[in-house]
Design a protein around this motif. Sequence first.
Motif, mmCIF file in Angstrom:
data_model
loop_
_atom_site.group_PDB
_atom_site.id
_atom_site.type_symbol
_atom_site.label_atom_id
_atom_site.label_comp_id
_atom_site.label_asym_id
_atom_site.label_seq_id
_atom_site.Cartn_x
_atom_site.Cartn_y
_atom_site.Cartn_z
ATOM 1 N N LEU A 1 -7.677 -49.881 -88.676
ATOM 2 C CA LEU A 1 -7.647 -50.379 -87.472
ATOM 3 C C LEU A 1 -6.763 -51.757 -87.679
ATOM 4 O O LEU A 1 -6.620 -52.332 -88.767
ATOM 5 N N GLY A 2 -6.322 -52.257 -86.530
ATOM 6 C CA GLY A 2 -5.581 -53.564 -86.500
ATOM 7 C C GLY A 2 -6.471 -54.686 -86.282
ATOM 8 O O GLY A 2 -7.729 -54.342 -85.725
ATOM 9 N N PRO A 3 -6.139 -56.107 -86.328
ATOM 10 C CA PRO A 3 -7.004 -57.111 -86.121
ATOM 11 C C PRO A 3 -7.801 -57.047 -84.833
ATOM 12 O O PRO A 3 -8.992 -57.540 -84.537
ATOM 13 N N ALA A 4 -7.049 -56.829 -83.784
ATOM 14 C CA ALA A 4 -7.260 -56.894 -82.233
ATOM 15 C C ALA A 4 -8.671 -55.909 -81.986
ATOM 16 O O ALA A 4 -9.557 -56.154 -81.423
ATOM 17 N N THR A 5 -8.388 -54.768 -82.568
ATOM 18 C CA THR A 5 -9.314 -53.693 -82.240
ATOM 19 C C THR A 5 -10.518 -53.999 -83.164
ATOM 20 O O THR A 5 -11.771 -53.924 -82.699
ATOM 21 N N PHE B 1 -18.353 -51.597 -80.141
ATOM 22 C CA PHE B 1 -17.535 -50.084 -80.398
ATOM 23 C C PHE B 1 -16.207 -50.588 -79.700
ATOM 24 O O PHE B 1 -15.891 -51.431 -78.912
ATOM 25 N N PHE B 2 -15.093 -49.502 -79.755
ATOM 26 C CA PHE B 2 -13.761 -49.435 -79.127
ATOM 27 C C PHE B 2 -13.773 -48.398 -78.686
ATOM 28 O O PHE B 2 -13.480 -47.227 -79.074
ATOM 29 N N MET B 3 -13.859 -47.927 -77.398
ATOM 30 C CA MET B 3 -13.663 -46.892 -76.413
ATOM 31 C C MET B 3 -12.646 -46.675 -75.722
ATOM 32 O O MET B 3 -12.002 -47.797 -74.787
ATOM 33 N N PHE B 4 -11.794 -45.575 -75.562
ATOM 34 C CA PHE B 4 -10.694 -45.389 -74.913
ATOM 35 C C PHE B 4 -10.293 -44.000 -74.409
ATOM 36 O O PHE B 4 -10.913 -43.093 -74.925
ATOM 37 N N ARG B 5 -9.615 -43.809 -73.429
ATOM 38 C CA ARG B 5 -9.042 -42.528 -73.030
ATOM 39 C C ARG B 5 -7.639 -42.171 -73.589
ATOM 40 O O ARG B 5 -6.624 -43.040 -73.148
ATOM 41 N N VAL B 6 -7.450 -41.213 -74.033
ATOM 42 C CA VAL B 6 -5.912 -40.766 -74.683
ATOM 43 C C VAL B 6 -5.253 -40.243 -73.425
ATOM 44 O O VAL B 6 -6.028 -39.440 -72.542
ATOM 45 N N ASN B 7 -4.209 -40.812 -73.120
ATOM 46 C CA ASN B 7 -3.191 -40.016 -72.049
ATOM 47 C C ASN B 7 -3.061 -38.763 -72.398
ATOM 48 O O ASN B 7 -3.054 -38.228 -73.347
ATOM 49 N N GLU B 8 -2.906 -37.890 -71.074
ATOM 50 C CA GLU B 8 -2.718 -36.517 -71.278
ATOM 51 C C GLU B 8 -1.617 -36.440 -72.029
ATOM 52 O O GLU B 8 -1.757 -35.140 -72.557
ATOM 53 N N ASP B 9 -0.252 -36.898 -72.080
ATOM 54 C CA ASP B 9 0.620 -36.743 -72.799
ATOM 55 C C ASP B 9 0.645 -36.998 -74.113
ATOM 56 O O ASP B 9 1.685 -36.919 -74.826
ATOM 57 N N GLN B 10 -0.696 -37.630 -74.540
ATOM 58 C CA GLN B 10 -0.771 -38.191 -75.922
ATOM 59 C C GLN B 10 0.107 -39.268 -76.434
ATOM 60 O O GLN B 10 0.257 -39.526 -77.571
ATOM 61 N N THR B 11 0.697 -40.059 -75.481
ATOM 62 C CA THR B 11 1.668 -40.939 -75.639
ATOM 63 C C THR B 11 0.899 -42.629 -75.885
ATOM 64 O O THR B 11 1.691 -43.425 -76.116
ATOM 65 N N GLY B 12 -0.215 -42.654 -75.493
ATOM 66 C CA GLY B 12 -0.960 -43.781 -75.550
ATOM 67 C C GLY B 12 -2.457 -43.474 -75.058
ATOM 68 O O GLY B 12 -2.921 -42.579 -74.852
#
Length: 109
Positions: free
Chosen positions: A65-69, A78-89
């Motif tokens: 992981l990077g320092p911000a995460t 924790f760090f929770m996120f939703r992956v974009n449908e096209d997997q680009t971010g």
Amino acid sequence: MAEDDSKPSAGAEGSQESPPASSAGFDSYRSLADSNIRIIVAKDVVPPFRFKAGGWELSQSSVELGPATKARIAEKGFFMFRVNEDQTGAIELIDFPPPSQAGTEVESE
């Protein structure tokens, strides 16, 4: 006995999450309810929201992981996120979204 005085935190590993987290690494989990939702926690830590997520499946162990995460995990646990449908971010989530809506998405500061 002098050793015990110089290392008071050695026996209190559970009370200090940040130092062990940075040295032990991080694990990434995928929600069983929505495979686009991921959470990263310190290695060997149980992810929160396990009931809302329908459970978590380990998707990658020892994530780099990077320092911000790392800072966000130190702050929130924790760090929770939703992956974009096209997997680009991905978009950071502040809470696990209800099943009926995408909800509670925020951009990282």
